[in-house]
Motif scaffolding. Sequence first.
Motif, PDB file in Angstrom:
ATOM      1  N   ASN A  58       1.074  -0.970  -0.103  1.00 61.38           N
ATOM      2  CA  ASN A  58      -0.064   0.514   0.374  1.00 61.38           C
ATOM      3  C   ASN A  58       1.110   1.574   0.785  1.00 61.38           C
ATOM      4  O   ASN A  58       0.293   2.089   0.200  1.00 61.38           O
ATOM      5  CB  ASN A  58      -0.623   0.291   1.402  1.00 61.38           C
ATOM      6  CG  ASN A  58      -2.299  -0.592   0.684  1.00 61.38           C
ATOM      7  OD1 ASN A  58      -2.048  -1.100  -0.212  1.00 61.38           O
ATOM      8  ND2 ASN A  58      -2.800  -0.755   2.652  1.00 61.38           N
ATOM      9  N   GLU A  60       1.977   2.915  -2.166  1.00 61.78           N
ATOM     10  CA  GLU A  60       1.664   4.369  -3.028  1.00 61.78           C
ATOM     11  C   GLU A  60       1.065   4.582  -3.151  1.00 61.78           C
ATOM     12  O   GLU A  60       0.351   5.642  -2.946  1.00 61.78           O
ATOM     13  CB  GLU A  60       2.005   3.369  -4.209  1.00 61.78           C
ATOM     14  CG  GLU A  60       1.782   4.807  -6.048  1.00 61.78           C
ATOM     15  CD  GLU A  60       3.299   5.578  -6.040  1.00 61.78           C
ATOM     16  OE1 GLU A  60       2.299   7.106  -6.260  1.00 61.78           O
ATOM     17  OE2 GLU A  60       4.029   5.867  -5.309  1.00 61.78           O
ATOM     18  N   PRO A  61      -0.776   3.698  -2.385  1.00 57.27           N
ATOM     19  CA  PRO A  61      -1.949   4.076  -2.518  1.00 57.27           C
ATOM     20  C   PRO A  61      -2.225   4.850  -1.426  1.00 57.27           C
ATOM     21  O   PRO A  61      -2.145   6.048  -1.067  1.00 57.27           O
ATOM     22  CB  PRO A  61      -2.423   3.146  -2.682  1.00 57.27           C
ATOM     23  CG  PRO A  61      -1.771   2.256  -2.925  1.00 57.27           C
ATOM     24  CD  PRO A  61      -0.666   2.186  -2.889  1.00 57.27           C
ATOM     25  N   ARG A  62      -1.124   4.740  -0.215  1.00 56.72           N
ATOM     26  CA  ARG A  62      -0.808   5.244   0.519  1.00 56.72           C
ATOM     27  C   ARG A  62       0.089   7.010   0.848  1.00 56.72           C
ATOM     28  O   ARG A  62      -0.352   8.118   1.183  1.00 56.72           O
ATOM     29  CB  ARG A  62      -0.012   4.438   2.044  1.00 56.72           C
ATOM     30  CG  ARG A  62       0.507   5.629   3.295  1.00 56.72           C
ATOM     31  CD  ARG A  62       1.040   3.950   4.527  1.00 56.72           C
ATOM     32  NE  ARG A  62       1.136   4.728   5.068  1.00 56.72           N
ATOM     33  CZ  ARG A  62       0.254   5.370   6.928  1.00 56.72           C
ATOM     34  NH1 ARG A  62      -0.188   4.463   6.270  1.00 56.72           N
ATOM     35  NH2 ARG A  62       0.813   5.583   7.637  1.00 56.72           N
ATOM     36  N   ARG A  63       0.760   7.088  -0.098  1.00 55.24           N
ATOM     37  CA  ARG A  63       1.306   8.261  -0.293  1.00 55.24           C
ATOM     38  C   ARG A  63       0.884   9.336  -1.032  1.00 55.24           C
ATOM     39  O   ARG A  63       0.284  10.482  -0.375  1.00 55.24           O
ATOM     40  CB  ARG A  63       2.946   7.804  -1.313  1.00 55.24           C
ATOM     41  CG  ARG A  63       3.500   9.155  -1.580  1.00 55.24           C
ATOM     42  CD  ARG A  63       4.775   9.146  -3.170  1.00 55.24           C
ATOM     43  NE  ARG A  63       3.721   8.558  -3.965  1.00 55.24           N
ATOM     44  CZ  ARG A  63       3.983   9.885  -5.034  1.00 55.24           C
ATOM     45  NH1 ARG A  63       4.369  10.650  -4.383  1.00 55.24           N
ATOM     46  NH2 ARG A  63       3.335   9.312  -5.709  1.00 55.24           N
ATOM     47  N   LYS A  64      -0.225   8.589  -2.004  1.00 56.93           N
ATOM     48  CA  LYS A  64      -1.325   9.512  -3.160  1.00 56.93           C
ATOM     49  C   LYS A  64      -2.476  10.094  -1.754  1.00 56.93           C
ATOM     50  O   LYS A  64      -2.189  11.133  -2.310  1.00 56.93           O
ATOM     51  CB  LYS A  64      -1.776   8.370  -4.029  1.00 56.93           C
ATOM     52  CG  LYS A  64      -1.028   8.382  -5.671  1.00 56.93           C
ATOM     53  CD  LYS A  64      -1.160   7.077  -6.416  1.00 56.93           C
ATOM     54  CE  LYS A  64      -0.292   7.491  -7.824  1.00 56.93           C
ATOM     55  NZ  LYS A  64      -0.833   6.623  -8.558  1.00 56.93           N
ATOM     56  N   TRP A  65      -2.546   9.238  -1.406  1.00 56.51           N
ATOM     57  CA  TRP A  65      -3.874   9.242  -0.342  1.00 56.51           C
ATOM     58  C   TRP A  65      -3.032  10.409   0.357  1.00 56.51           C
ATOM     59  O   TRP A  65      -4.072  11.702   0.898  1.00 56.51           O
ATOM     60  CB  TRP A  65      -4.217   8.002   0.688  1.00 56.51           C
ATOM     61  CG  TRP A  65      -5.490   8.724   1.395  1.00 56.51           C
ATOM     62  CD1 TRP A  65      -6.895   8.460   1.182  1.00 56.51           C
ATOM     63  CD2 TRP A  65      -5.285   9.572   2.755  1.00 56.51           C
ATOM     64  NE1 TRP A  65      -7.761   9.134   2.519  1.00 56.51           N
ATOM     65  CE2 TRP A  65      -6.587   9.482   3.568  1.00 56.51           C
ATOM     66  CE3 TRP A  65      -4.080   9.741   3.637  1.00 56.51           C
ATOM     67  CZ2 TRP A  65      -7.045  10.145   4.138  1.00 56.51           C
ATOM     68  CZ3 TRP A  65      -4.947   9.868   5.253  1.00 56.51           C
ATOM     69  CH2 TRP A  65      -6.154  10.816   4.983  1.00 56.51           C
ATOM     70  N   LYS A  66      -2.130  10.596   0.639  1.00 59.02           N
ATOM     71  CA  LYS A  66      -1.683  11.983   1.560  1.00 59.02           C
ATOM     72  C   LYS A  66      -1.562  13.056   1.895  1.00 59.02           C
ATOM     73  O   LYS A  66      -1.665  14.311   1.303  1.00 59.02           O
ATOM     74  CB  LYS A  66       0.070  11.087   2.169  1.00 59.02           C
ATOM     75  CG  LYS A  66       0.051  10.116   3.266  1.00 59.02           C
ATOM     76  CD  LYS A  66       1.569  10.032   3.654  1.00 59.02           C
ATOM     77  CE  LYS A  66       1.231   9.412   4.879  1.00 59.02           C
ATOM     78  NZ  LYS A  66       2.796   9.299   6.103  1.00 59.02           N
ATOM     79  N   ILE A  67      -1.294  12.880  -0.102  1.00 59.82           N
ATOM     80  CA  ILE A  67      -0.411  14.171  -1.462  1.00 59.82           C
ATOM     81  C   ILE A  67      -2.148  15.160  -0.927  1.00 59.82           C
ATOM     82  O   ILE A  67      -2.742  16.512  -0.716  1.00 59.82           O
ATOM     83  CB  ILE A  67       0.028  13.470  -2.707  1.00 59.82           C
ATOM     84  CG1 ILE A  67       0.878  13.508  -2.343  1.00 59.82           C
ATOM     85  CG2 ILE A  67      -0.538  15.440  -3.151  1.00 59.82           C
ATOM     86  CD1 ILE A  67       2.405  12.559  -3.576  1.00 59.82           C
ATOM     87  N   LYS A  68      -3.313  13.890  -1.754  1.00 59.59           N
ATOM     88  CA  LYS A  68      -4.684  14.451  -2.154  1.00 59.59           C
ATOM     89  C   LYS A  68      -5.038  14.875  -0.251  1.00 59.59           C
ATOM     90  O   LYS A  68      -5.923  15.613  -0.465  1.00 59.59           O
ATOM     91  CB  LYS A  68      -5.336  13.193  -2.348  1.00 59.59           C
ATOM     92  CG  LYS A  68      -5.272  12.861  -3.508  1.00 59.59           C
ATOM     93  CD  LYS A  68      -6.417  11.951  -3.967  1.00 59.59           C
ATOM     94  CE  LYS A  68      -7.969  12.280  -4.093  1.00 59.59           C
ATOM     95  NZ  LYS A  68      -8.459  11.912  -4.822  1.00 59.59           N
ATOM     96  N   LYS A  71      -3.461  18.461   0.627  1.00 56.86           N
ATOM     97  CA  LYS A  71      -4.459  19.421  -0.269  1.00 56.86           C
ATOM     98  C   LYS A  71      -5.404  19.587  -0.154  1.00 56.86           C
ATOM     99  O   LYS A  71      -6.106  20.921  -0.062  1.00 56.86           O
ATOM    100  CB  LYS A  71      -4.488  18.725  -2.220  1.00 56.86           C
ATOM    101  CG  LYS A  71      -3.191  18.981  -3.132  1.00 56.86           C
ATOM    102  CD  LYS A  71      -3.377  17.819  -3.671  1.00 56.86           C
ATOM    103  CE  LYS A  71      -1.918  18.066  -4.698  1.00 56.86           C
ATOM    104  NZ  LYS A  71      -1.898  17.493  -5.955  1.00 56.86           N
TER     105      LYS A  71
END
Length: 97
Positions: A58, A60-68, A71
């Motif tokens: 997880n 990459e999905p965790r990194r993307k979630w943190k970025i979203k 924001k």
Amino acid sequence: MEVVNGGNGANAQYSVEKLVDTNYKYLRMCMEAYLLGQDLWDLIFCANTEIPVDTPGNAEPRRKWKIKCGKALFNLRTLIRREFIDHVRDVNSPKEV
């Protein structure tokens, strides 16, 4: 909502007044439209409102979630006047804000 710096079309920038005790409905409508347009609304009203479990699969999905999430939190917090910010200062989820 007003156009800032005279922009029009794709270059237009908009300004929304900050949250005060009398404009919640207006601000909510503006933020919903903005977050929908930025593909961030799902962090508030969909299944993925919580950070993915911290596992190697997880990452990459965790990194993307943190970025979203960052924001969305930035946008939500910057629209709250200073006297109300203590209510959401320690909140780490856009849904909770």
